[in-house]
Scaffold this motif. Structure first.
Motif, mmCIF file in Angstrom:
data_model
loop_
_atom_site.group_PDB
_atom_site.id
_atom_site.type_symbol
_atom_site.label_atom_id
_atom_site.label_comp_id
_atom_site.label_asym_id
_atom_site.label_seq_id
_atom_site.Cartn_x
_atom_site.Cartn_y
_atom_site.Cartn_z
ATOM 1 N N PHE A 262 115.406 68.449 -12.532
ATOM 2 C CA PHE A 262 116.663 67.951 -11.939
ATOM 3 C C PHE A 262 117.720 67.795 -13.030
ATOM 4 O O PHE A 262 118.869 68.225 -12.882
ATOM 5 C CB PHE A 262 116.413 66.618 -11.227
ATOM 6 C CG PHE A 262 117.672 65.852 -10.958
ATOM 7 C CD1 PHE A 262 118.540 66.256 -9.954
ATOM 8 C CD2 PHE A 262 118.007 64.741 -11.723
ATOM 9 C CE1 PHE A 262 119.727 65.565 -9.718
ATOM 10 C CE2 PHE A 262 119.187 64.045 -11.493
ATOM 11 C CZ PHE A 262 120.050 64.466 -10.485
ATOM 12 N N ILE A 263 117.327 67.163 -14.148
ATOM 13 C CA ILE A 263 118.289 66.957 -15.240
ATOM 14 C C ILE A 263 118.786 68.306 -15.771
ATOM 15 O O ILE A 263 119.980 68.513 -15.989
ATOM 16 C CB ILE A 263 117.660 66.107 -16.383
ATOM 17 C CG1 ILE A 263 117.362 64.694 -15.872
ATOM 18 C CG2 ILE A 263 118.564 66.075 -17.607
ATOM 19 C CD1 ILE A 263 116.484 63.874 -16.794
ATOM 20 N N ALA A 297 128.612 64.919 -12.105
ATOM 21 C CA ALA A 297 128.701 63.746 -11.234
ATOM 22 C C ALA A 297 127.904 64.025 -9.955
ATOM 23 O O ALA A 297 127.846 65.180 -9.520
ATOM 24 C CB ALA A 297 130.157 63.488 -10.890
ATOM 25 N N PRO A 298 127.263 62.987 -9.381
ATOM 26 C CA PRO A 298 126.478 63.213 -8.156
ATOM 27 C C PRO A 298 127.292 63.923 -7.067
ATOM 28 O O PRO A 298 126.744 64.712 -6.296
ATOM 29 C CB PRO A 298 126.094 61.794 -7.721
ATOM 30 C CG PRO A 298 126.120 60.994 -8.984
ATOM 31 C CD PRO A 298 127.187 61.602 -9.836
ATOM 32 N N LEU A 303 121.806 68.159 -5.519
ATOM 33 C CA LEU A 303 120.437 68.017 -6.025
ATOM 34 C C LEU A 303 120.111 66.542 -6.251
ATOM 35 O O LEU A 303 120.980 65.759 -6.622
ATOM 36 C CB LEU A 303 120.294 68.744 -7.366
ATOM 37 C CG LEU A 303 120.526 70.249 -7.362
ATOM 38 C CD1 LEU A 303 120.463 70.781 -8.790
ATOM 39 C CD2 LEU A 303 119.476 70.931 -6.498
ATOM 40 N N THR A 304 118.851 66.183 -6.041
ATOM 41 C CA THR A 304 118.365 64.843 -6.402
ATOM 42 C C THR A 304 116.947 65.001 -6.942
ATOM 43 O O THR A 304 116.260 65.982 -6.609
ATOM 44 C CB THR A 304 118.287 63.902 -5.171
ATOM 45 O OG1 THR A 304 117.337 64.466 -4.241
ATOM 46 C CG2 THR A 304 119.633 63.712 -4.504
ATOM 47 N N ILE A 329 109.908 60.444 0.033
ATOM 48 C CA ILE A 329 110.058 61.109 -1.276
ATOM 49 C C ILE A 329 111.422 61.799 -1.350
ATOM 50 O O ILE A 329 112.158 61.679 -2.328
ATOM 51 C CB ILE A 329 108.910 62.119 -1.501
ATOM 52 C CG1 ILE A 329 107.602 61.369 -1.727
ATOM 53 C CG2 ILE A 329 109.212 63.051 -2.671
ATOM 54 C CD1 ILE A 329 106.375 62.241 -1.756
ATOM 55 N N LEU A 330 111.766 62.488 -0.279
ATOM 56 C CA LEU A 330 113.039 63.208 -0.221
ATOM 57 C C LEU A 330 114.217 62.263 -0.431
ATOM 58 O O LEU A 330 115.193 62.595 -1.108
ATOM 59 C CB LEU A 330 113.139 63.884 1.152
ATOM 60 C CG LEU A 330 114.107 65.046 1.327
ATOM 61 C CD1 LEU A 330 113.832 66.155 0.335
ATOM 62 C CD2 LEU A 330 113.993 65.595 2.762
ATOM 63 N N GLU A 331 114.102 61.086 0.155
ATOM 64 C CA GLU A 331 115.206 60.118 0.063
ATOM 65 C C GLU A 331 115.147 59.279 -1.224
ATOM 66 O O GLU A 331 115.956 58.357 -1.407
ATOM 67 C CB GLU A 331 115.178 59.196 1.286
ATOM 68 C CG GLU A 331 115.526 59.929 2.580
ATOM 69 C CD GLU A 331 115.253 59.095 3.820
ATOM 70 O OE1 GLU A 331 114.984 57.879 3.685
ATOM 71 O OE2 GLU A 331 115.284 59.665 4.922
#
Ligand SMILES: [Zn+2]
Length: 352
Positions: A262-263, A297-298, A303-304, A329-331
């Motif tokens: 993700f990062i 920025a989000p 993506l999360t 998990i998704l949330e």
């Protein structure tokens, strides 16, 4: 200063030092040429290269086992090979598999100690992880995306942006091209002790092509790698990683990979990799890095970490309330690494 769209460059003795993007696509990705030197199958003897190295297949008795493909079919490890000429295959054994198998056949403590003392060995392990990742996705070009041939859905590999694999291809064949890889080019490479779980082989592999993230379990440790982040994902996530103070489970390994992946995909300025050639055709692979590591920025990305973790574990959960767990998990409401106080969830003394 060639980049991925440049022309192909040959050495004075006729070897391909650098595949221009079109030649890379034509001969390696679409064609069946040797994935290291680029030789055509009609021009030299071929014996295909196992995607998962032979010594790992033997060590974990995987020859008769099958792996699950994204199209929900299975293929035997023994048939899981990519085109490679005999000469390059032997060389891969000498350059990679002999030293790596000597290293990784040891226990977690010894591997960690040897890696902490030898940067060249760390770099070799990084290149070896890159090699397995590349072979895995090259193989996807010959595997149907849907089992039902009538659907004409093409091959699993068709969805990849192969330009993104071009850099990894330059890295894995650097022993052949004699390219000098500058230290900044190497990505995140981490080792974690693995929890021994009864009934599991001790071998585990998972990757995500979009975030170029790869994990491999070899007995009592996991290797976790991000191939194209110049270690920036580690820099962002290291404080969390330092809280991990026990052996990890397969779910925890995937969560580490999910965060790092993700990062990597959230980096506002990405490293840029360049192949440079001197007038005498000496080859260097260099990295242009941003002066500061910043994340998008989000609001700039959908993506999360939860989406990555969901993708990684969705086929591993087999309980009645699976849908609810996956939704949590998704949330981002459920995780495997840290408890509500932020402490590592250590399963060492529990039955898992
Ligand atoms: Zn070859």
């Amino acid at each position: 200063m060639p980049n991925s769209t440049s022309r192909t460059i040959f050495s004075n003795d006729g070897r391909i030092l650098f595949f221009g993007l079109q030649d890379f696509l034509d001969s390696i990705v679409i064609g069946n040429n040797c994935f290291i030197c680029g030789a055509a199958p009609s021009s030299t003897p071929f014996n295909n290269e196992h995607v998962i190295p032979d010594w790992l297949l033997r060590k974990f008795n995987l020859y008769k086992n099958t792996i699950n493909l994204p199209n929900e079919t299975q293929i035997r490890y023994s048939q899981y090979t990519v085109p490679c000429c005999s000469s390059c295959n032997s060389k891969l054994g000498l350059v990679y598999e002999e030293p790596i198998s000597r290293l990784l056949n040891s226990s977690s403590d010894i591997v960690a100690s040897r890696l902490s003392q030898d940067k060249d060995l760390v770099n070799l392990v990084f290149k070896w992880m890159s090699l397995i990742f590349f072979k895995t996705h090259l193989k996807d070009n010959s595997l149907l995306a849907e089992r039902d041939r009538r659907l004409q859905s093409g091959f699993i590999g068709d969805i990849y942006n192969w330009q993104e694999f071009h850099h990894t291809h330059c890295i894995i064949r650097s022993h052949y091209t004699k390219a000098v890889i500058e230290p900044d080019v190497y990505g995140t490479l981490l080792l974690f002790p693995a929890l021994t779980i009864e009934g599991r082989t001790g071998f585990d592999y998972f990757d995500n092509h979009a975030s170029q993230s790869v994990m491999l379990q070899c007995g009592d440790f996991y290797l976790v790698t991000i191939l194209n982040d110049s270690s920036m994902s580690y820099e962002i996530f290291k404080e969390d990683l330092h809280r991990i103070n026990g052996p990890i489970t397969p779910f925890q390994a995937r969560e580490i990979l999910a965060h790092l992946g993700f990062i990597n995909l959230s980096l506002a300025d990405r490293p840029k990799y360049i192949s440079k050639f001197s007038p005498k055709n000496e080859y260097r692979i260099t990295a242009n890095l941003p002066s500061k590591i910043t994340l998008k920025a989000p609001s700039e990305s959908d993506l999360t970490p939860g989406k990555f973790l969901h993708y990684s574990v969705k086929n591993m959960i087999d309980v009645e309330n699976k849908d609810q767990i996956l939704q949590e998990i998704l949330e981002g409401k459920r995780n495997y690494l840290f408890n509500e106080e932020g402490k590592f969830i250590n399963h060492e003394n529990n039955s898992y």
